[in-house]
Design a protein around this motif. Sequence first.
Motif, mmCIF file in Angstrom:
data_model
loop_
_atom_site.group_PDB
_atom_site.id
_atom_site.type_symbol
_atom_site.label_atom_id
_atom_site.label_comp_id
_atom_site.label_asym_id
_atom_site.label_seq_id
_atom_site.Cartn_x
_atom_site.Cartn_y
_atom_site.Cartn_z
ATOM 1 N N UNK A 45 1.189 -0.712 -0.156
ATOM 2 C CA UNK A 45 -0.055 0.039 0.024
ATOM 3 C C UNK A 45 1.367 1.196 -0.299
ATOM 4 N N UNK A 46 1.911 0.943 0.659
ATOM 5 C CA UNK A 46 2.817 2.763 0.375
ATOM 6 C C UNK A 46 3.401 2.633 -0.060
ATOM 7 N N UNK A 47 4.071 1.413 -1.250
ATOM 8 C CA UNK A 47 4.731 1.613 -2.195
ATOM 9 C C UNK A 47 3.815 2.929 -3.618
ATOM 10 N N UNK A 48 5.371 3.467 -3.526
ATOM 11 C CA UNK A 48 4.968 4.749 -4.678
ATOM 12 C C UNK A 48 5.847 4.817 -6.276
ATOM 13 N N UNK A 54 8.142 11.148 -5.450
ATOM 14 C CA UNK A 54 8.207 11.295 -3.554
ATOM 15 C C UNK A 54 8.939 12.357 -3.462
ATOM 16 N N UNK A 55 10.425 12.488 -4.346
ATOM 17 C CA UNK A 55 11.542 13.268 -4.265
ATOM 18 C C UNK A 55 10.922 14.670 -4.035
ATOM 19 N N UNK A 56 10.154 15.108 -5.058
ATOM 20 C CA UNK A 56 9.564 16.810 -5.248
ATOM 21 C C UNK A 56 8.618 16.343 -3.335
ATOM 22 N N UNK A 57 8.187 15.571 -3.545
ATOM 23 C CA UNK A 57 7.033 15.806 -1.406
ATOM 24 C C UNK A 57 8.198 15.632 -0.997
ATOM 25 N N UNK A 63 11.371 22.070 2.070
ATOM 26 C CA UNK A 63 11.591 23.470 1.773
ATOM 27 C C UNK A 63 12.779 23.272 1.284
ATOM 28 N N UNK A 64 13.191 22.735 0.510
ATOM 29 C CA UNK A 64 14.005 23.474 -0.446
ATOM 30 C C UNK A 64 13.779 23.651 -1.956
#
Length: 64
Positions: A45-48, A54-57, A63-64
Motif C-alpha cells: 500500500x505504501x509503495x509509490x 517522492x523526491x518532490x514531496x 523547504x528546498x
Amino acid sequence: MKLSVKFLFSSLLFLAYAALSKAHIEVFDEYWQRKVAQAHNNTLKAYIPNPEFVVNQFNCAANL
C-alpha cells in the motif's frame, strides 16, 4: 590452559545448539504469520512507483 580452551569450545557449541534448536519457530506460529501478511500488505500500500514524485514531496517538506 587446556581446560579453558575445552570449556570455551563446549560453551560455544552449546550456545550454537541452543540458538539453532529454536530456529524457524515463527513459520509455525499463526500470530507471526498474520503479522508477516499485514506487513507485506502495508508495504504494498505504501509503495509509490514514481520516484520523482517522492523526491518532490520530500523537497517540499524540507523547504528546498
